[in-house]
Design an enzyme around this catalytic site. Sequence first.
Site, PDB file in Angstrom:
ATOM      1  N   GLU A   1      30.524   6.738 -17.987  1.00 18.66           N
ATOM      2  CA  GLU A   1      30.200   7.803 -18.930  1.00 18.66           C
ATOM      3  C   GLU A   1      31.352   8.757 -19.263  1.00 18.66           C
ATOM      4  OE1 GLU A   1      27.276   8.248 -20.596  1.00 18.66           O
ATOM      5  OE2 GLU A   1      26.667   6.322 -19.743  1.00 18.66           O
TER       6      GLU A   1
ATOM      7  N   SER B   1     -29.469  -2.663   8.602  1.00 15.25           N
ATOM      8  CA  SER B   1     -29.667  -2.502  10.041  1.00 15.25           C
ATOM      9  C   SER B   1     -28.630  -1.599  10.699  1.00 15.25           C
ATOM     10  CB  SER B   1     -29.648  -3.873  10.722  1.00 15.25           C
ATOM     11  OG  SER B   1     -30.729  -4.659  10.260  1.00 15.25           O
TER      12      SER B   1
END
Length: 770
Positions: free
Chosen positions: A89, A461
């Site tokens: 850059e 159950s």
Amino acid sequence: MTFFRWIAFPVALIAGLAAIGVTLAVFVLLIAYPNMPSIDAVTDYRPKIPLRVYTADGALIGEFGEERRSVVAIQDVPKTLKDAVLAAEDERFYQHQGVDYVGVMRAAYSNLVSGGRRQGASTITMQVARNFFLSSEKTVTRKLYEALLAYKIESELTKEQILELYVNQIYLGQRAYGFAAASQIYFGKPLGKLSVAEAAMLAGLPKAPSAYNPVANPKRAKQRQQYVLRRMRELETITEAQYEEAMNAPITVRREIDDFGLRAEFVAEMVRQALFDRYGPDVYTLGFRVYTTIQKADQEAAYTALRKGLLDYDRRHGYRGPEGFADLPENAAEEALEEALAEHTDSDDLVPAVVLAASPKQVVAYRRGGETVTIGEPGLKFAQSALSDKAPPNRKIRRGAIVRLQKDDKGGWAVAQLPDAEAAFVAIAPETGAIRALVGGFDFNRNKFNHVTQAWRQPGSSFKPFIYSAALERGFTPATVLLDEPVVVDAALTGGQVWEPKNYDGKYEGPMRMRTALAKSKNMVSIRILQAIGPRFAQEYVTRFGFDSEKHPAYLTMALGAGSVTPLQMARAYGVFANGGYLVEPYVIEKIVDDRGTVLAQANPTRAGDASLRVLDPRNAFLMNSMMQDVTRYGTAARANSLGRRDIAGKTGTTNEHVDAWFAGYQPSLVAISWIGFDQPKNLGNNETGGAAALPIWIGYMGRALKGVPQVAPVVPDGIMSARIDTDTGLASPDGKHVEFFYREHPPQEAPPAPAPDTAPAPAVPQFVQ
């Protein structure tokens, strides 16, 4: 005269134009500079930091916010990454004062002579100015302001401060802002562990995050990375050996941006909702960190166990066919294959693929990302019916079919499928209620409904222990004998119609002790117990375990778990048995910390041992624990013996028509609940009981969670007595083979005295309830 015409005039013209240019520049500066924005945004940097959610031991499990960002100090940025960024850059970053005139002239010359793709000359400082203050429109005015702001920033900040702003603020695709976040998102690692190749890949992103995105455009990303590496070599920031190694190094990129390594999406979403309710939408930008009660190892164990249990269940019921079909032309291009898979996302290790060719012995398929795989006969066994010529068109694996693939134990591919059924799992510490693991379903991205907290299902159950516990308070004992015989219940007692319940296996064994009846999950005995103690009493009694009375109507059907519960409710309720009688509140958020490390909220959990939380006589909890241990030793959950422990207890649950399968169980330090069922309730299969479908998940989790945890021997509380009993009658007998426990105020009945030698023996009368 001629001299003035050919030499002096052009010089004068150029000088005049220069003077005009300088005058205009000064004029523009006088007008523009005072109107430039304040640069407080960079001198007092306050980035938007997302909400992050962690386990108790620091593993990241969730992140929420428009911008995914991790702020990092410049001294913590590795030199390799700095060099890569500058090479890509702004190689003259440390030489210019905000605008690089050398770079501008080089770009201008390149643009003039190349006639093609145009080069820019934005410095890192100019990019900071643009990112904080300006739009990305390409106008002369914007470029002017960008240059002026760059000068202003350079005058007030050091180079290192500017570079720190850049590495934290720049957008790098995949919602990642800053290199620290991008490193985690693309590679799943912190900046300090990046290789040269990976650093160059990230450094190439700022120029065009979409075009060079390694997830969406791997080829272009590779080309950009190689350019950055060449520039690093030219600038001599890497050696020739490093350059060659990085150019040839394979890059593994994470394709799922929300893959945090630990699958706890349901927990993260619970936290997000709670934080949003408390702090509003600002919570997504303030950088809050939330630490949960989840333990990383427990969560991994729960997630793995649930997925395996549900997939095993699904495989027992056969292959249903491809997920869909795509029309593939001959010699279909890669773009067409990718489009065919676009709506079919990965589900962890279950990946979609489009079939290119199929026969009973071999299937060739294309995977997202460009991989073509071949599945041989071993990997086709599960789906063999769909490869037959007789297979229906909607179930046949053929060219264009979308199938699921999964790696087998040997690393080869096999055809699999996503399960239709769902599951839930939750584990809590019974002493405090801290949630240690929670998995709300098979795949959060496929179905975000949290079955642990939102699914109201019949417990079957697995609800019986609460009815048995109520019976103990009414004078019943584990030795009480009851009839296991068919009953017919009047409609007035069921809240509906005449009820003729049956035992699961259709068998009836006559008189039996309550302990045995619970171990074998005898429905007829449970109904007789509820008849004896009264449904109204039971309805009120179960509320002490945290259940809602209105969810459990006072009818005899409550004996078989016909009410409604959530898995989290069940975990809390079973915790009462595990901790000796205390009802603690489950919680998942341990503490909330702001971006500066200040603790905003800290959990103050309820704890077993607090007298105000006692809801159950410790003797009751002891007897129920003893009976439920038998469930796991010789009863319906005997498969749990594979854990090799004597300190586990629990109860299976299977609802009417096999719609829900449960196992609720615990060890004194850990309660865990597993459930399997369909979101649209339907039969799981006639053999899919709680012991067959849900218990394996529980065992899979407990086998890992309890590894290294010492076994705990039960402590007999005050007020409990023991006596030898006759196992047939439940009566006290010095010669009895079984030692049973009783409340002191409810001792066993004595067997009648032995008859005189010349008289017939009197029959033994059991502790019997009709």
